[in-house]
Scaffold this motif. Structure first.
Motif, PDB file in Angstrom:
ATOM      1  N   ALA A 174      23.904  16.371  42.570  1.00 21.49           N
ATOM      2  CA  ALA A 174      25.336  16.049  42.571  1.00 21.49           C
ATOM      3  C   ALA A 174      26.211  17.294  42.531  1.00 21.49           C
ATOM      4  O   ALA A 174      27.396  17.230  42.846  1.00 21.49           O
ATOM      5  CB  ALA A 174      25.667  15.135  41.394  1.00 21.49           C
ATOM      6  N   SER A 175      25.663  18.438  42.120  1.00 20.85           N
ATOM      7  CA  SER A 175      26.484  19.644  42.189  1.00 20.85           C
ATOM      8  C   SER A 175      26.161  20.482  43.429  1.00 20.85           C
ATOM      9  O   SER A 175      27.054  21.081  44.021  1.00 20.85           O
ATOM     10  CB  SER A 175      26.325  20.486  40.909  1.00 20.85           C
ATOM     11  N   VAL A 176      24.889  20.494  43.837  1.00 23.00           N
ATOM     12  CA  VAL A 176      24.500  21.325  44.988  1.00 23.00           C
ATOM     13  C   VAL A 176      25.184  20.838  46.272  1.00 23.00           C
ATOM     14  O   VAL A 176      25.732  21.625  47.039  1.00 23.00           O
ATOM     15  CB  VAL A 176      22.958  21.341  45.160  1.00 23.00           C
ATOM     16  N   VAL A 177      25.161  19.525  46.482  1.00 19.27           N
ATOM     17  CA  VAL A 177      25.676  19.007  47.751  1.00 19.27           C
ATOM     18  C   VAL A 177      27.180  19.271  47.931  1.00 19.27           C
ATOM     19  O   VAL A 177      27.584  19.876  48.935  1.00 19.27           O
ATOM     20  CB  VAL A 177      25.308  17.520  47.925  1.00 19.27           C
ATOM     21  N   PRO A 178      28.041  18.882  46.971  1.00 20.86           N
ATOM     22  CA  PRO A 178      29.470  19.155  47.193  1.00 20.86           C
ATOM     23  C   PRO A 178      29.775  20.657  47.227  1.00 20.86           C
ATOM     24  O   PRO A 178      30.675  21.090  47.945  1.00 20.86           O
ATOM     25  CB  PRO A 178      30.165  18.479  46.008  1.00 20.86           C
ATOM     26  N   ARG A 179      29.018  21.456  46.460  1.00 21.54           N
ATOM     27  CA  ARG A 179      29.262  22.901  46.461  1.00 21.54           C
ATOM     28  C   ARG A 179      29.022  23.474  47.861  1.00 21.54           C
ATOM     29  O   ARG A 179      29.856  24.189  48.410  1.00 21.54           O
ATOM     30  CB  ARG A 179      28.337  23.583  45.459  1.00 21.54           C
ATOM     31  N   LEU A 180      27.896  23.117  48.461  1.00 16.05           N
ATOM     32  CA  LEU A 180      27.591  23.660  49.791  1.00 16.05           C
ATOM     33  C   LEU A 180      28.527  23.088  50.853  1.00 16.05           C
ATOM     34  O   LEU A 180      28.922  23.792  51.787  1.00 16.05           O
ATOM     35  CB  LEU A 180      26.128  23.382  50.151  1.00 16.05           C
ATOM     36  N   LEU A 181      28.903  21.814  50.694  1.00 17.95           N
ATOM     37  CA  LEU A 181      29.850  21.230  51.653  1.00 17.95           C
ATOM     38  C   LEU A 181      31.191  21.960  51.567  1.00 17.95           C
ATOM     39  O   LEU A 181      31.786  22.312  52.604  1.00 17.95           O
ATOM     40  CB  LEU A 181      30.053  19.738  51.374  1.00 17.95           C
ATOM     41  N   ALA A 182      31.655  22.213  50.348  1.00 17.10           N
ATOM     42  CA  ALA A 182      32.934  22.918  50.178  1.00 17.10           C
ATOM     43  C   ALA A 182      32.865  24.273  50.872  1.00 17.10           C
ATOM     44  O   ALA A 182      33.793  24.690  51.587  1.00 17.10           O
ATOM     45  CB  ALA A 182      33.239  23.099  48.691  1.00 17.10           C
ATOM     46  N   LEU A 183      31.733  24.947  50.712  1.00 18.93           N
ATOM     47  CA  LEU A 183      31.548  26.263  51.303  1.00 18.93           C
ATOM     48  C   LEU A 183      31.567  26.182  52.844  1.00 18.93           C
ATOM     49  O   LEU A 183      32.237  26.967  53.520  1.00 18.93           O
ATOM     50  CB  LEU A 183      30.199  26.800  50.828  1.00 18.93           C
ATOM     51  N   ALA A 184      30.834  25.210  53.376  1.00 18.84           N
ATOM     52  CA  ALA A 184      30.761  25.060  54.833  1.00 18.84           C
ATOM     53  C   ALA A 184      32.143  24.734  55.402  1.00 18.84           C
ATOM     54  O   ALA A 184      32.554  25.307  56.417  1.00 18.84           O
ATOM     55  CB  ALA A 184      29.761  23.960  55.207  1.00 18.84           C
ATOM     56  N   PHE A 185      32.891  23.841  54.745  1.00 15.47           N
ATOM     57  CA  PHE A 185      34.225  23.472  55.249  1.00 15.47           C
ATOM     58  C   PHE A 185      35.163  24.673  55.206  1.00 15.47           C
ATOM     59  O   PHE A 185      35.884  24.944  56.164  1.00 15.47           O
ATOM     60  CB  PHE A 185      34.815  22.327  54.405  1.00 15.47           C
ATOM     61  N   ALA A 186      35.131  25.394  54.073  1.00 14.64           N
ATOM     62  CA  ALA A 186      36.046  26.532  53.927  1.00 14.64           C
ATOM     63  C   ALA A 186      35.721  27.613  54.963  1.00 14.64           C
ATOM     64  O   ALA A 186      36.616  28.156  55.613  1.00 14.64           O
ATOM     65  CB  ALA A 186      35.953  27.093  52.511  1.00 14.64           C
ATOM     66  N   ALA A 187      34.427  27.893  55.132  1.00 11.09           N
ATOM     67  CA  ALA A 187      34.039  28.945  56.082  1.00 11.09           C
ATOM     68  C   ALA A 187      34.432  28.545  57.504  1.00 11.09           C
ATOM     69  O   ALA A 187      34.937  29.355  58.283  1.00 11.09           O
ATOM     70  CB  ALA A 187      32.534  29.185  56.001  1.00 11.09           C
ATOM     71  N   HIS A 188      34.235  27.262  57.822  1.00 10.01           N
ATOM     72  CA  HIS A 188      34.577  26.813  59.171  1.00 10.01           C
ATOM     73  C   HIS A 188      36.089  26.877  59.400  1.00 10.01           C
ATOM     74  O   HIS A 188      36.548  27.232  60.479  1.00 10.01           O
ATOM     75  CB  HIS A 188      34.041  25.398  59.389  1.00 10.01           C
ATOM     76  N   ALA A 189      36.859  26.538  58.349  1.00  7.75           N
ATOM     77  CA  ALA A 189      38.323  26.612  58.481  1.00  7.75           C
ATOM     78  C   ALA A 189      38.748  28.043  58.794  1.00  7.75           C
ATOM     79  O   ALA A 189      39.636  28.277  59.610  1.00  7.75           O
ATOM     80  CB  ALA A 189      38.994  26.118  57.200  1.00  7.75           C
ATOM     81  N   VAL A 190      38.091  29.027  58.179  1.00 11.61           N
ATOM     82  CA  VAL A 190      38.451  30.417  58.443  1.00 11.61           C
ATOM     83  C   VAL A 190      38.049  30.814  59.865  1.00 11.61           C
ATOM     84  O   VAL A 190      38.852  31.375  60.611  1.00 11.61           O
ATOM     85  CB  VAL A 190      37.806  31.369  57.401  1.00 11.61           C
ATOM     86  N   THR A 191      36.836  30.482  60.275  1.00  9.40           N
ATOM     87  CA  THR A 191      36.434  30.916  61.624  1.00  9.40           C
ATOM     88  C   THR A 191      37.258  30.222  62.702  1.00  9.40           C
ATOM     89  O   THR A 191      37.573  30.822  63.719  1.00  9.40           O
ATOM     90  CB  THR A 191      34.932  30.672  61.911  1.00  9.40           C
TER      91      THR A 191
END
Ligand SMILES: Nc1ncnc2c1ncn2[C@@H]1O[C@H](COP(=O)(O)OP(=O)(O)O)[C@@H](O)[C@H]1O
Ligand SMILES: [Mg+2]
Lengths: 208, 246
Positions: free
Chosen positions: A90-107
């Protein structure tokens, strides 16, 4: 994702300075790993997703852009669930999703030119210490962004040609010709970069 | 814009601008590449506006173009471009002399068209402010200003070839070297490029298997095993090449 470097645009994220976006991304990524509360992490993932949506990308496009990373994240979640515990999943999944979304927003909101310019400026102090050649390092980044898709395409062509000749698919049979072609291409590209006058003169900001 | 013409210059403001030209000299140039002779005692004076080069695969055509901008150094003899040595003064020679590679995918470095043009301009010391303007102007010369914001990998082969050419034109060269420019194009794009080339005021040196492309050139060289075996009018050179090819 191969195509993940952005176009210019006019959304708030597009208008933020590239350096600020990259610094914020680094900060958020670090912070996420000190937070374990699933509710906070889910909130972070939702905020990052909304930030990503604010760039004008539709949810369907986002899903297809991030299909591969999201599959990997889902698989990790399942592994955590089965072998560790629910809390970890429950912590790993949202953490990695948040990271993927944020990184994609920047690129998505940063063009290659902005990215390499920022990279070059950020490396400036190290260059003055004689540790790196910032121009060369940022050209390397650009070349990776430009040629990775071409090399992926070439791998597909090689696989298709071999299939047409009735050969089964074996990784070595693709990798060997791919490496040869890539080395040949690298030589030609190096010549082309020289021919086009790289590296720029030292005072390249002055008018000619 | 006012142009001040010095007295006695013999050129009025109404005259068309001087067409860009350079004099390229080869003096007994030999090039050995991995033990094989790629060029063998080539002596030439190239000053015409339109020069063609034909020859079979491996005859040394690409090597000859590369020696002009110092990508390949002669193992014997000397090349000069308007008096400059391309190996020692590569930067200066590459500012006046552009090479269009056979495959535009190997020549275009940035993923977006306008950024790629900016790359060449930055290398040649143009300021950021001038870069935008010059890049737009170069694209407009080829009628492809609409491509400025496009991604390279979304373009057709013909469009990529024009983008690569615009990248050269942006830095205002006097001489353009083309290495088999039509070999990757379909007939429509080939014809379009041929028309554009015919309209360029720059000096052109063109390697081609597409012999029609060279039909109205002032001078055509035939290379064989690294030697110039014919040097003269296009029709005679093409006939000589056809006969030797068998
Ligand atoms: N990068 C290279 N390394 C070693 N030898 C080369 C290289 N490029 C070309 N050669 C050799 O130089 C000779 C002339 O080649 P090239 O100038 O490419 O001919 P052309 O363009 O007329 O087909 C050939 O024998 C070729 O094998
Ligand atoms: Mg060749």
């Amino acid at each position: 994702m191969i195509d993940g470097i952005g176009r210019s645009g006019a959304t708030p994220l597009h208008r933020l300075p590239t350096g600020l976006k990259l610094a914020a991304l680094a900060l958020v990524a670090t912070a996420l790993f000190f937070v374990d509360r699933p509710d906070v992490l889910v909130g972070a993932a939702l905020v990052a997703l909304l930030g990503l949506r604010s760039t004008g990308r539709r949810f369907r496009e986002i899903a297809s852009d991030l299909a591969l990373p999201m599959t990997v994240i889902a698989a990790l979640g399942v592994v955590d669930l089965v072998f560790v515990d629910v809390a970890t999943a429950a912590s790993v999944v949202p953490r990695l999703l948040a990271l993927a979304f944020a990184a994609h927003a920047v690129t998505l909101t940063t063009t290659t030119a902005e990215l390499t310019d920022t990279f070059e400026r950020a490396l400036g102090p190290f260059e003055r210490l004689g540790l790196v050649d910032a121009g060369r390092a940022s050209l390397t980044l650009t070349l990776a962004l430009r040629f990775v898709p071409l090399i992926v395409e070439e791998a597909r062509e090689i696989r298709e040609a071999q299939a047409a000749r009735g050969l089964g698919s074996h990784p070595i049979a693709v990798i060997v010709p791919l490496v040869v072609r890539t080395l040949v291409r690298a030589q030609v590209v190096a010549d082309a970069i020289d021919a086009r006058g790289f590296p720029p003169p030292r005072n390249s900001n002055n008018a000619k | 814009m006012s142009v001040i013409v010095p007295a006695g210059a013999g050129r009025g403001p109404g005259d068309p601008p001087e067409p860009p030209r350079q004099t390229i000299l080869f003096d007994a140039v030999a090039v050995a590449r991995e033990g094989r002779v790629a060029l063998d005692g080539v002596t030439l004076r190239l000053a015409e506006a339109r020069i063609g080069i034909v020859g079979l695969n491996g005859s040394g055509k690409s090597t000859l173009l590369k020696t002009i901008i110092g990508l390949v150094a002669p193992s014997a003899g000397r090349v000069t471009v308007d008096g400059l040595d391309p190996s020692a003064q590569a930067r200066a020679v590459r500012a006046t002399t552009g090479l269009l590679f056979q495959n535009p995918d190997n020549q275009i470095v940035f993923p977006i068209v306008a950024d790629d043009l900016a790359f060449g301009l930055k290398n040649h010391g143009w300021s950021k402010a001038e870069t935008r303007e010059r890049a737009q102007a170069a694209l407009a010369r080829l009628g492809i200003e609409a491509l400025a914001a496009r991604r390279i990998h979304e373009l057709s082969g013909g469009e990529k070839q024009l983008v690569a050419l615009a990248g050269l034109l942006a830095v205002a060269p006097k001489t353009l070297l083309f290495d088999e420019p039509t070999s990757q194009l379909d007939l429509r794009n080939r014809n379009r490029l041929a028309r554009l080339m015919a309209g360029l005021p720059e000096q052109l040196i063109v390697v081609a298997h597409d012999l029609d492309l060279l039909a109205d050139f002032e001078r055509v060289l035939v290379l064989e095993d690294g030697r110039v075996v014919f040097d003269g009018a296009a029709a005679a050179a093409i006939a000589c090449h056809r006969e030797r090819a068998g």
